[in-house]
Design a protein around this motif. Structure first.
Motif, PDB file in Angstrom:
ATOM      1  N   GLU A 262      32.670  71.290  28.416  1.00  0.00           N
ATOM      2  CA  GLU A 262      31.787  72.278  27.786  1.00  0.00           C
ATOM      3  C   GLU A 262      30.370  72.177  28.359  1.00  0.00           C
ATOM      4  N   ALA A 263      29.883  70.944  28.522  1.00  0.00           N
ATOM      5  CA  ALA A 263      28.518  70.747  29.034  1.00  0.00           C
ATOM      6  C   ALA A 263      28.418  71.285  30.463  1.00  0.00           C
ATOM      7  N   VAL A 264      29.407  70.981  31.299  1.00  0.00           N
ATOM      8  CA  VAL A 264      29.377  71.427  32.698  1.00  0.00           C
ATOM      9  C   VAL A 264      29.481  72.951  32.771  1.00  0.00           C
TER      10      VAL A 264
ATOM     11  N   ALA B  13      27.562  65.756  22.041  1.00  0.00           N
ATOM     12  CA  ALA B  13      26.532  66.621  22.658  1.00  0.00           C
ATOM     13  C   ALA B  13      26.077  65.998  23.972  1.00  0.00           C
ATOM     14  N   PHE B  14      26.864  66.178  25.019  1.00  0.00           N
ATOM     15  CA  PHE B  14      26.486  65.645  26.324  1.00  0.00           C
ATOM     16  C   PHE B  14      25.367  66.497  26.926  1.00  0.00           C
ATOM     17  N   PRO B  15      24.513  65.882  27.772  1.00  0.00           N
ATOM     18  CA  PRO B  15      23.338  66.615  28.272  1.00  0.00           C
ATOM     19  C   PRO B  15      23.688  67.784  29.186  1.00  0.00           C
ATOM     20  N   ARG B  16      22.855  68.829  29.085  1.00  0.00           N
ATOM     21  CA  ARG B  16      22.959  70.007  29.967  1.00  0.00           C
ATOM     22  C   ARG B  16      21.741  69.949  30.889  1.00  0.00           C
ATOM     23  N   ALA B  17      21.863  69.245  31.992  1.00  0.00           N
ATOM     24  CA  ALA B  17      20.708  69.013  32.851  1.00  0.00           C
ATOM     25  C   ALA B  17      20.231  70.281  33.523  1.00  0.00           C
TER      26      ALA B  17
ATOM     27  N   GLY C 250      23.924  62.971  35.364  1.00  0.00           N
ATOM     28  CA  GLY C 250      23.550  62.566  34.005  1.00  0.00           C
ATOM     29  C   GLY C 250      24.687  62.725  33.014  1.00  0.00           C
ATOM     30  N   VAL C 251      25.374  63.841  33.067  1.00  0.00           N
ATOM     31  CA  VAL C 251      26.456  64.081  32.105  1.00  0.00           C
ATOM     32  C   VAL C 251      27.593  63.073  32.333  1.00  0.00           C
ATOM     33  N   LYS C 252      27.813  62.756  33.594  1.00  0.00           N
ATOM     34  CA  LYS C 252      28.853  61.769  33.941  1.00  0.00           C
ATOM     35  C   LYS C 252      28.493  60.390  33.369  1.00  0.00           C
ATOM     36  N   THR C 253      27.216  60.007  33.513  1.00  0.00           N
ATOM     37  CA  THR C 253      26.770  58.706  32.999  1.00  0.00           C
ATOM     38  C   THR C 253      26.821  58.689  31.472  1.00  0.00           C
ATOM     39  N   SER C 254      26.487  59.812  30.840  1.00  0.00           N
ATOM     40  CA  SER C 254      26.545  59.875  29.373  1.00  0.00           C
ATOM     41  C   SER C 254      27.975  59.677  28.881  1.00  0.00           C
TER      42      SER C 254
END
Ligand code: KG4
Ligand code: ZN
Length: 346
Positions: A254-256, A206-210, A223-227
């Motif tokens: 999926e997150a992007v 579950a990567f972040p959806r900023a 953020g998603v890249k760092t996660s």
């Protein structure tokens, strides 16, 4: 009107001829020489190397495309920015020289505007003819997703742009490229992540959806890249496990895609465009294309996805943008045109 178009903003040398007659647009020819094989050794585009390759390729490509005296060409369109300064300069100087020698009008085109017009080309590409009745109708909501830009733009008419929002940090394509590097995939990273993701589970992580909690059109992909980086460090021992890498790629993608599609749909709800256009290199992403198509169908707004070939950098899209610019703008003085690496659509 027959337009010779030149594009050298990054790592593709491209030359095309586009014809517009008011009612239809057709692509007479479109040559693209990709430098991927050269930059792959460096893991990314080296601007000076790109410029050297453009210099070597531009003349033979122009010679294959136009007559030496420019007969039959009514105007010359060229990408003046945004892009890599040494790369842009090659196309701009070639266009200036031809405009001066042939005494033809010179039309500067913004690369991002060009990407939007890739949706005016239609599926038939070279040799095909598109009726202007079948192209995106205004107002157009454009999601621009390239290597350097992620923006939502409202286009009220040809040349009339309003930026609704953009990324605060990384562009979506940049995030794809960086995650690809973390996964040990070759440059360019976007297509490699896209392919790997096909075999993975998009819900494994579950990567972040900023920025989804914000009711605006701003994005953030740092953020998603760092996660992804933290997850890879946490499970370092699995880095060679193909299934794990595929799950990371699919979950990241999926997150992007979730953020891009949800933000576009919200903007569509607010601004009620007559059509939605996907533009830029990331428009080649299969998941993004499918999800945007489905989401737009749900709210009943026609969506235009550029043909795969015209999603990536090419000169046909610059020629189409140049054709519509030529209907409105006065040509520029060749001596006054300079490449602008930071040019923007508004
Ligand atoms: O528009 P473009 O060719 O060049 C720029 O104007 O920047 O876009 C290049 C970007 C790169 O970041 C590349 O990784 C990404 O588009 N890209 C993709 C895919 N194909 C290209 N990203 C995700 N999935 C793809 N299939
Ligand atoms: Zn591009």
């Amino acid at each position: 009107m027959r337009i010779l178009a030149i594009e050298t903003s990054c790592d593709e040398t491209a030359v095309a001829v586009v014809v517009g007659d008011g009612a239809t647009i057709s692509i007479e020819s479109s040559l693209v020489r990709s430098q991927i094989d050269i930059h792959q050794a460096y893991g990314g585009v080296v601007p000076e190397v790109a410029a050297r390759e453009h210099l070597e390729m531009i003349m033979p490509m122009l010679m294959r495309t136009a007559r030496h005296d420019g007969e039959g060409i009514d105007a010359i369109a060229v990408t003046y920015g945004p892009g890599l300064a040494p790369a842009l300069r090659v196309g701009v100087e070639a266009a200036k020289t031809l405009a001066w020698a042939w005494k033809k009008p010179l039309i500067p085109v913004c690369h991002l505007e060009g990407h939007i017009y890739a949706s005016w080309i239609g599926g038939s590409g070279v040799g095909g003819r598109v009726s202007v009745a079948g192209v995106p109708q205004f107002p157009v909501l454009a999601l621009i997703v390239s290597g350097g830009h992620t923006e939502l733009v409202l286009m009220r008419d040809h040349g009339v742009f309003e930026r609704l929002g953009e990324t605060l940090d990384d562009a979506a394509g940049e995030a794809f490229d960086k995650v690809a590097k973390m996964l040990g995939l070759p440059y360019p990273g976007g297509p490699a992540v896209d392919r790997l993701a096909e075999k993975g589970n998009p819900h494994a992580f579950a990567f972040p959806r900023a920025m989804l909690d914000r009711d605006d059109c701003m994005f953030s992909f740092a953020g998603v890249k760092t996660s992804v980086l933290y997850e890879l460090r946490r499970q370092e021992e699995k880095l060679n496990d193909d299934a794990f890498r595929a799950d990371i790629a699919a979950s990241f993608q999926e997150a992007v895609v979730d953020v891009l599609v949800q933000k576009t749909m919200r903007a569509a709800g607010k601004h009620q465009p007559a059509s939605i256009v996907l533009a830029g290199g990331v428009a080649a992403n299969v998941t993004l294309r499918n999800r945007l198509r489905d989401a737009a169908a749900n709210i009943g707004i026609p969506v235009f996805l550029p043909d795969f070939k015209y999603s990536l950098d090419n000169a046909a899209m610059i020629g189409v943008a140049g054709y519509f610019r030529a209907q409105r703008d006065a040509a520029v003085d060749p001596l006054a045109l300079v490449a602008n690496p930071n040019a923007d659509i508004v």
